[in-house]
Design a protein around this motif. Sequence first.
Motif, short mmCIF file in Angstrom:
data_model
loop_
_atom_site.label_atom_id
_atom_site.label_comp_id
_atom_site.label_asym_id
_atom_site.label_seq_id
_atom_site.Cartn_x
_atom_site.Cartn_y
_atom_site.Cartn_z
N UNK A 68 0.87 -1.17 0.00
CA UNK A 68 0.00 0.00 0.00
C UNK A 68 0.91 1.22 0.00
N UNK A 69 0.35 2.35 -0.40
CA UNK A 69 1.17 3.55 -0.38
C UNK A 69 1.19 4.13 1.03
N UNK A 70 1.84 5.25 1.22
CA UNK A 70 2.00 5.80 2.56
C UNK A 70 0.75 6.49 3.08
N UNK A 71 -0.31 6.47 2.30
CA UNK A 71 -1.62 6.93 2.77
C UNK A 71 -2.54 5.74 3.05
N UNK A 72 -2.00 4.52 2.89
CA UNK A 72 -2.79 3.32 3.16
C UNK A 72 -3.62 2.84 2.00
N UNK A 73 -3.46 3.46 0.83
CA UNK A 73 -4.25 3.08 -0.34
C UNK A 73 -3.63 1.85 -1.00
N UNK A 74 -4.48 0.85 -1.25
CA UNK A 74 -4.03 -0.40 -1.87
C UNK A 74 -4.44 -0.40 -3.33
N UNK A 75 -3.50 -0.71 -4.23
CA UNK A 75 -3.82 -0.80 -5.66
C UNK A 75 -4.86 -1.89 -5.87
N UNK A 76 -6.04 -1.50 -6.38
CA UNK A 76 -7.16 -2.43 -6.51
C UNK A 76 -7.92 -2.16 -7.80
N UNK A 77 -7.35 -2.54 -8.94
CA UNK A 77 -7.99 -2.21 -10.23
C UNK A 77 -9.33 -2.88 -10.46
N UNK A 86 -6.61 1.96 7.45
CA UNK A 86 -6.34 2.96 8.47
C UNK A 86 -5.51 2.34 9.58
N UNK A 87 -4.99 3.18 10.45
CA UNK A 87 -4.20 2.67 11.57
C UNK A 87 -5.04 1.78 12.47
N UNK A 88 -6.32 2.11 12.64
CA UNK A 88 -7.20 1.28 13.46
C UNK A 88 -7.34 -0.13 12.88
N UNK A 89 -7.31 -0.23 11.58
CA UNK A 89 -7.37 -1.55 10.94
C UNK A 89 -6.08 -2.32 11.19
N UNK A 90 -4.96 -1.67 10.99
CA UNK A 90 -3.68 -2.34 11.23
C UNK A 90 -3.59 -2.82 12.68
N UNK A 91 -4.16 -2.04 13.60
CA UNK A 91 -4.07 -2.38 15.02
C UNK A 91 -4.78 -3.68 15.35
N UNK A 108 3.59 0.39 5.72
CA UNK A 108 3.38 -1.01 6.07
C UNK A 108 4.49 -1.51 6.99
N UNK A 109 5.71 -1.09 6.75
CA UNK A 109 6.82 -1.48 7.62
C UNK A 109 6.63 -0.92 9.03
N UNK A 110 6.20 0.33 9.12
CA UNK A 110 5.99 0.96 10.43
C UNK A 110 4.87 0.25 11.19
N UNK A 111 3.80 -0.08 10.49
CA UNK A 111 2.68 -0.75 11.15
C UNK A 111 3.08 -2.14 11.64
N UNK A 112 3.88 -2.85 10.86
CA UNK A 112 4.35 -4.18 11.28
C UNK A 112 5.19 -4.07 12.53
N UNK A 113 6.04 -3.06 12.59
CA UNK A 113 6.89 -2.87 13.77
C UNK A 113 6.06 -2.45 14.98
N UNK A 114 5.10 -1.56 14.77
CA UNK A 114 4.31 -1.05 15.88
C UNK A 114 3.38 -2.10 16.47
N UNK A 115 2.77 -2.93 15.59
CA UNK A 115 1.78 -3.89 16.06
C UNK A 115 2.28 -5.33 16.07
N UNK A 116 3.57 -5.50 15.77
CA UNK A 116 4.28 -6.78 15.97
C UNK A 116 3.73 -7.95 15.17
N UNK A 117 3.16 -7.69 13.99
CA UNK A 117 2.81 -8.82 13.12
C UNK A 117 3.97 -9.09 12.17
N UNK A 118 4.04 -10.32 11.69
CA UNK A 118 5.16 -10.74 10.84
C UNK A 118 4.90 -10.29 9.40
N UNK A 119 5.85 -9.56 8.83
CA UNK A 119 5.75 -9.05 7.47
C UNK A 119 6.81 -9.73 6.61
N UNK A 120 6.38 -10.36 5.52
CA UNK A 120 7.30 -11.03 4.61
C UNK A 120 7.25 -10.35 3.25
N UNK A 121 8.40 -9.84 2.81
CA UNK A 121 8.51 -9.19 1.50
C UNK A 121 9.07 -10.20 0.51
#
Length: 299
Positions: A68-77, A86-91, A108-121
Amino acid sequence: MLTGLTIVFIGGDARQIQIINKCTELDATVKVVGFEQWEPPLSGVSHEKLSPGLLMRADVIVFPVIGCNDQGVVDSPFANDEVVLTKDMFAEIREETVVYTGMAKSLLKRMAAEFSFKLIELLERDDVAIFNSIPTAEGAIMMAIQHTDITIHGSTCIVLGIGRTGFTLAQTLQGLGATVKVGVRREDQAARAVQMGWKPFVATDLRAYTGGIDLIFNTIPTMIVTAQIISKLPRNVVIIDLASAPGGTDFRFAEKRGIKALLAPGLPGIVAPKTAGIIMANTICQSISEEFHLRGDEM
């Protein structure tokens, strides 16, 4: 098998369809967001609205190649409406949830660090990046053929960067009969280029190698094809920039000088979405199996 796992797909292009289908075949419970307009309609899945509750119930969440971009928008054609996290969703994403994307931007990287879910790139994995380099190279050459009036055979091409994409591209151009010069950063890359029959030079010295060039392919995601370089290029040269947006080319100055410069990130999803999707599907399903098998062993 992925029996018993709930996998949520949030947005994405045609590549995601291959991953969705494979997860369904492996007996996962699959929920999708942002595929209302896909034809024919997906079978064996449930279409959902993005919500905190949906994310809370997910064992696995799969984002598109660019999460997603830094505004939380996900490419969804294929979505009816814009998909925004939103941050509430990530939480609400649980710590034990595994989140997949191709390449994560800073939010996305910040949210993974803040809410401790595993992020795989996935694009950090050599196997995925190498497989993806094949449709990228084919797409770049397709663009070169479309935008020039010469053959690749007999042309002189510069490839900037011989990472996983640059290496495959240089090799393919050579196979088509081009003279290939490669801009490198390290001595080991220069040695590999010589061994492959390419002509290496230090990438930052590009200005000295601008004469007699037909095509430049850039894979370096920093500004390298500068106005100073472009001012020295032949008028008929074509620049194809494969680096992530905004690329490594001064597109404004290229246009001003009348030189064709094209930004072309994400080619696998454009020129070969089925193949690119299968690559991602195999990797994700293998990774999910390993993640949850290991957890089962620990329990």
